[in-house]
Enzyme design. Sequence first.
Site, PDB file in Angstrom:
ATOM      1  N   SER A  63       0.836  -1.204   0.000  1.00 24.25           N
ATOM      2  CA  SER A  63       0.000   0.000   0.000  1.00 24.25           C
ATOM      3  C   SER A  63       0.868   1.249   0.000  1.00 24.25           C
ATOM      4  O   SER A  63       1.477   1.542  -1.010  1.00 24.25           O
ATOM      5  CB  SER A  63      -1.024   0.036   1.121  1.00 24.25           C
ATOM      6  OG  SER A  63      -2.015   1.011   0.804  1.00 24.25           O
ATOM      7  N   HIS A  68       3.698  14.321   6.177  1.00 24.19           N
ATOM      8  CA  HIS A  68       3.592  15.763   5.972  1.00 24.19           C
ATOM      9  C   HIS A  68       4.182  16.410   7.220  1.00 24.19           C
ATOM     10  O   HIS A  68       3.795  16.043   8.336  1.00 24.19           O
ATOM     11  CB  HIS A  68       2.131  16.190   5.776  1.00 24.19           C
ATOM     12  CG  HIS A  68       1.413  15.364   4.759  1.00 24.19           C
ATOM     13  ND1 HIS A  68       1.561  15.574   3.409  1.00 24.19           N
ATOM     14  CD2 HIS A  68       0.586  14.305   4.890  1.00 24.19           C
ATOM     15  CE1 HIS A  68       0.830  14.681   2.757  1.00 24.19           C
ATOM     16  NE2 HIS A  68       0.233  13.900   3.635  1.00 24.19           N
ATOM     17  N   CYS A  83      -1.213  -4.003   3.544  1.00 24.55           N
ATOM     18  CA  CYS A  83      -2.051  -5.183   3.371  1.00 24.55           C
ATOM     19  C   CYS A  83      -1.142  -6.411   3.384  1.00 24.55           C
ATOM     20  O   CYS A  83       0.059  -6.297   3.200  1.00 24.55           O
ATOM     21  CB  CYS A  83      -2.784  -5.123   2.033  1.00 24.55           C
ATOM     22  SG  CYS A  83      -3.836  -3.682   1.860  1.00 24.55           S
TER      23      CYS A  83
END
Length: 135
Positions: A63, A68, A83
């Site tokens: 995934s 940030h 996953c």
Amino acid sequence: MNTVGVHCILELKGCPSHLLDDEQLILETMVNAAATAMSTLLDITSHKFQPQGVTALALLAESHISIHTWPESGYAALDIFTCGETARPRVACEYFIEKLQAADHTLSVLPRGNGCGCHMPMAPSEEANLWQARS
């Protein structure tokens, strides 16, 4: 509980601003966090903001990892979703906490895909650990 993956939402607080504003360090930390979490890195990209801040995204076979940063506040927001049976997103979270020298953090861990009919069984020990977030 059955799930397709685990989604970690990590907030880092009290990080040294120079670490959060170092784009190369952020990228290296993402690469190493992915490896530490037994994930397969497919691609990575980033953007350095002016006068400060970094956004970066690591695309994983399992995934993604995104970050940030707000160096002026000593704050970073991370999203780690994996996953499969081998990836360990919580290990990646611990790696970020250590490398970005967070004085404090909040970790929310969410199972993804429960009830969708496309999931794998979660071991009882994994389910028990899913809800235990270190603060």
